[in-house]
Design a protein around this motif. Structure first.
Motif: not given
Length: 376
Positions: A138-145, A174-181, A202-208, A254-257
């Motif tokens: 939810l933090a990752g989503y809210a950060a973008v909003i 950072g491409a953890g849970v927050a970053g991916l969201q 995590v490269e594959e997850q980012v690209k997906s 820029v969003i840092t996680t």
């Protein structure tokens, strides 16, 4: 067994530890639920909603806490509240144990069995109790909003009679849970997204998710058994900053996680890097509560540095309190259900269990978690 849920008193906290939906589930197990009046107002639930679900609504907070067998909270209690708990009570909350040695000692001294929800292990069996993951998403989503609201630009590309509007460039560190969201949310809004993580896995997850994975050679890296990124050395951090400088300068947002549990967050964006960014750019720091990834970030403030906005909102999940409370409540209810003894209709703490061995920090007057005991 009485389970008490007080209102949150931490400044700005809008979440609650238990929603009516899960009150009903716990009552079905045989628990007696008591909630403080006004508990759910910030996340859309009235006292009547709790009453209908089977809870008793109390107005005397101190008396409710003093008599409770189990106390559910989002944030850690004050020292005064700990002294008012009865001996042998069970406290379940986000205790921030590595940064709260005095609190942990007080809980042990009071013979309170304290369960730190941050310490729930990342295992298949414990996945339904994983508060860090649910709130980070939810933090990752809210950060973008939040970033979209602070930016002077729209996210998507638009073809208009007045000309073509280019999509904003978003860089997520950072491409953890927050970053991916955050990646997924920014892509849905139409942004051009790039992301970096020290873990090549995590490269594959980012690209997906449709983002470009930025490769920066910082030497040997990896992740912990729990799936978190390992802390970098000072030399590795320097290499990472050098590699990110150009991308940050070209980005609109820029969003840092980056966070390392139990330690201060690493500084990823220095003053020099911020100075190189374009006026009108926005930086959102998800790690502000653990020290911050951005040099000069201030908790719960939006500051401006040479035209660049630095957003340091401390509790981003609290920006969406309805769903944040729903998810936290689900995590806590799953933990209670997992260790509920149907015969005695009470919570049973077996410290030989792998999950409890990780997240129970005080019990029977002692600090029982070795890592926390060493830190305190």
């Amino acid at each position: 067994m009485t389970v008490a849920v007080p209102k949150e008193t931490h400044a700005g906290e809008t979440r609650t530890a238990l929603v009516p939906e899960h009150v009903a589930k716990l009552v079905a197990l045989g628990a007696k639920i008591e909630v403080e009046s006004g508990l759910g107002l910030s996340c859309g639930h009235s006292d009547m909603d709790y009453t209908r679900a089977g809870a008793a609504v109390r107005t005397d907070r101190a008396a409710m806490l003093a008599a409770a067998d189990v106390i559910l909270q989002v944030r850690k209690p004050t020292l005064d509240e700990v002294s008012a708990l009865r001996e042998g009570a069970v406290l379940i909350a986000l205790l921030d144990p590595f940064q709260s040695p005095e609190l942990i000692r007080a809980l042990a001294s009071r013979s309170v069995s304290a369960i730190s929800m941050e310490m729930v292990p990342r295992s298949t069996r414990a996945q339904k109790m994983d508060v860090l993951s649910s709130q980070a998403s939810l933090a990752g989503y809210a950060a973008v909003i939040v970033a979209a609201g602070q930016s002077g630009k729209i996210f998507p590309m638009m073809m208009t009679p007045a000309g073509t509007i280019k999509p904003v460039k978003v860089f997520i560190i950072g491409a953890g849970v927050a970053g991916l969201q955050a990646i997924a949310t920014a892509k849905r809004l139409g942004a051009k997204v790039e992301a970096f993580d020290t873990r090549p896995v995590v490269e594959e997850q980012v690209k997906s998710l449709g983002a470009k994975f930025v490769k920066i050679d910082v030497g040997e890296t990896g992740q912990t058994e729990g799936g978190y990124a390992k802390a970098l050395t000072d030399d590795q951090l320097k290499l990472q900053r050098e590699g990110m400088s150009r991308i940050c300068a070209e980005s609109d947002i820029v969003i840092t996680t980056a966070q390392v549990f139990g330690r201060r967050a690493p500084v990823l964006l220095t003053s020099e890097m911020l100075d190189a960014m374009k006026p009108g750019s926005v930086v959102v720091d998800l790690a502000v509560e653990s020290g911050g990834n951005v040099e000069g970030v201030v908790a719960d403030q939006i500051i401006e540095r040479k035209g660049v906005k630095i957003v340091g909102i401390a509790s981003l999940p609290g920006r969406v309190p309805v769903h944040a409370s729903q998810m936290y409540s689900s995590n806590v209810t799953a933990l209670l259900t997992e260790f509920w003894d149907k015969e005695t209709q009470a919570l049973k703490l077996n410290l030989d269990d792998d999950i409890l061995k990780s997240c129970v920090v005080t019990h029977d007057g002692r600090i029982v978690n070795d890592k926390i005991a060493t830190a305190t």
